[in-house]
Design a protein around this motif. Sequence first.
Motif, PDB file in Angstrom:
ATOM      1  N   ARG A   1       0.905  -0.996  -0.203  1.00 43.90           N
ATOM      2  CA  ARG A   1       0.081   0.032   0.127  1.00 43.90           C
ATOM      3  C   ARG A   1       1.137   1.255   0.325  1.00 43.90           C
ATOM      4  NH1 ARG A   1      -4.915   0.972   3.753  1.00 43.90           N
ATOM      5  NH2 ARG A   1      -5.269  -0.804   2.682  1.00 43.90           N
TER       6      ARG A   1
ATOM      7  N   TYR B   1      -7.580   3.480  -4.385  1.00 50.86           N
ATOM      8  CA  TYR B   1      -6.508   3.108  -4.622  1.00 50.86           C
ATOM      9  C   TYR B   1      -7.756   1.578  -4.558  1.00 50.86           C
ATOM     10  CZ  TYR B   1      -4.226  -0.146  -1.543  1.00 50.86           C
ATOM     11  OH  TYR B   1      -2.760  -0.930  -1.541  1.00 50.86           O
ATOM     12  N   GLU B   2      -8.528   1.009  -4.403  1.00 52.09           N
ATOM     13  CA  GLU B   2      -9.812   0.004  -5.219  1.00 52.09           C
ATOM     14  C   GLU B   2      -9.553  -0.104  -6.765  1.00 52.09           C
ATOM     15  OE1 GLU B   2      -9.816  -2.326  -3.514  1.00 52.09           O
ATOM     16  OE2 GLU B   2     -10.093  -2.079  -2.167  1.00 52.09           O
TER      17      GLU B   2
ATOM     18  N   GLU C   1      -9.842   5.689  -0.717  1.00 53.79           N
ATOM     19  CA  GLU C   1      -9.777   4.042  -0.889  1.00 53.79           C
ATOM     20  C   GLU C   1     -10.580   3.479  -2.427  1.00 53.79           C
ATOM     21  OE1 GLU C   1     -12.308  -0.093   0.137  1.00 53.79           O
ATOM     22  OE2 GLU C   1     -12.590   2.417   1.734  1.00 53.79           O
TER      23      GLU C   1
ATOM     24  N   PHE D   1      -4.097   8.460   1.609  1.00 50.70           N
ATOM     25  CA  PHE D   1      -5.756   7.475   0.674  1.00 50.70           C
ATOM     26  C   PHE D   1      -6.416   7.153   0.652  1.00 50.70           C
ATOM     27  CE2 PHE D   1      -8.157   4.197   2.717  1.00 50.70           C
ATOM     28  CZ  PHE D   1      -7.371   2.535   1.433  1.00 50.70           C
TER      29      PHE D   1
ATOM     30  N   ASP E   1      -1.968  -6.311   1.967  1.00 48.33           N
ATOM     31  CA  ASP E   1      -1.286  -5.213   0.822  1.00 48.33           C
ATOM     32  C   ASP E   1      -0.747  -4.612   2.042  1.00 48.33           C
ATOM     33  OD1 ASP E   1      -3.279  -3.609   2.524  1.00 48.33           O
ATOM     34  OD2 ASP E   1      -4.015  -2.549   1.155  1.00 48.33           O
TER      35      ASP E   1
ATOM     36  N   LEU F   1       0.670   4.229  -2.496  1.00 48.54           N
ATOM     37  CA  LEU F   1       0.138   5.842  -2.546  1.00 48.54           C
ATOM     38  C   LEU F   1       1.265   6.291  -2.720  1.00 48.54           C
ATOM     39  CD1 LEU F   1      -2.103   4.675   1.057  1.00 48.54           C
ATOM     40  CD2 LEU F   1      -2.405   5.589  -1.506  1.00 48.54           C
TER      41      LEU F   1
ATOM     42  N   ARG G   1       0.178   2.823  -8.660  1.00 45.78           N
ATOM     43  CA  ARG G   1       1.316   3.944  -8.795  1.00 45.78           C
ATOM     44  C   ARG G   1       1.426   4.572  -9.552  1.00 45.78           C
ATOM     45  NH1 ARG G   1       7.181   3.876  -7.594  1.00 45.78           N
ATOM     46  NH2 ARG G   1       6.856   2.444  -5.911  1.00 45.78           N
TER      47      ARG G   1
ATOM     48  N   TYR H   1      -2.384   5.471  -9.507  1.00 40.77           N
ATOM     49  CA  TYR H   1      -3.281   6.377  -8.544  1.00 40.77           C
ATOM     50  C   TYR H   1      -2.481   7.071  -8.122  1.00 40.77           C
ATOM     51  CZ  TYR H   1      -4.707   7.221  -3.397  1.00 40.77           C
ATOM     52  OH  TYR H   1      -5.326   7.352  -1.957  1.00 40.77           O
TER      53      TYR H   1
END
Length: 465
Positions: free
Chosen positions: A325, A339-340, A336, A334, A359, A329, A382, A385
């Motif tokens: 994680r 990220y998902e 969510e 964060f 993660d 990030l 990465r 995100y």
Amino acid sequence: MWAALVGNIFKKVASIDSGTFSADFSEGQVISMIGQDASIFPYMGPFLCIFLAMPCNVVLPSIILTYYLREAFLVGLASCVLVSVLSSWAAAAYKRKVKSKLTVADSRLVLVNETLQGARSIKYCAWEGALEARIKRVRDEEVRLLSWIHLCYALQQGAMAALPLIGIATSLLTHAALGRSLEADIVAMTVAYFDPLTFGFMLWPNCKMQVQMMSAGVTRIERFLLVEEMEEASQPVPEEVEKGIYLDRASFSWNGDKLHLQDVSLTVGSGQLLMVVGPVASGKSTLVSGIFGLVHQVEEGGSCQLKGQPAYVPQNPQVLNASVRENILFGLPFLEERYEEAISACCLDQDLDQFVEGDATEIGEKGITISGGQRARIALARAYYSNADVVVLDDPLSAMDAHIGARVFSACVLALRAQGKAILMTTNQLQLCSSAETRFCKCTSFCYFRAGLVCRNPLACHPQR
């Protein structure tokens, strides 16, 4: 001072091209400059203050002692000068040995760093004995030089510690030998005034030794800081121009002399995907490095402009010694949902299910606990995100299996294009080119596919099949 100097060294590392750095310097030398050379400078301030006060410490006691001891003081002063000469010789030898030791230490750091980076291969090939012998030879030489350094240091410090006693003893013995009485006031006055006098003699070799150490460090740091820096590859883009990558007859060179890529013209705007395709060593990575200013852009070689927040996935992605994680990030807050999406787009779901801690699993230094394909997908996640405006991918699918690469390309790369990102991707997988505007990049020319047509000269736009 130390923080400013170390900061400038780090800034310099980021501002010179990788070709110059690899040819003239090493990671071990940079570590040595930060850990040894730069650490000397904070101690020079106190020595400078004491050095400025040295004339008062020498002149006034000399006048008083000359008045009371006359010729005897000159003999004591001469003995102090002789001891100071011996101490200066030890300081000069100390400088030579320190300089040699720094060179050997650089070699040892480079060798140890290479050994640690290739620890797994060394174990597989049973090379431990050979590498241990190489490191031991270098280390033995370093220990030998350290022994000489400590010997010279002990000789210099011992001579300085004995200097007041030698000066007092020779002065009083000479005074008695000349037939003069050693009265209590003469002895007390000699002891009292020789101490500040000899302090100046003690100070000079110490200052000289520190200056010599600093001089050796300054020479190394100066040579590094004076290396020619690269100019900014990307020129300012007008506000009205949309975010993307714009190259117009741009030429790039790794060493500043020979052109490795010339007359490159391309445009990647928002919502566009440009595929740069070519064989190994055709200049694809040079193009990517040129966009980010990692290689020299020839001044008369046109323009290279990048507008928007970029994200970059290199062929060998950098991963932190942290959790999955944290690597995705990369310091961002964060979110969510995003990220998902990144996990799913880069096909990391099954991998995280296999990890014991999901993660939160620690990857290990340089991704030693994961495969090359997993490392590439984490780097892609990465970039996904980060929600950057411009995404540059340097052959990210080469480390993945064919079916995984196809899924990642569809779910991640094409999804980023659908989100309005400007994407430039290098690859040698021609089957992916149906989804993008495609161009071929070769060493001496720049050809490209566009809408199924090949143009040998992108400026003349002369198409052929």
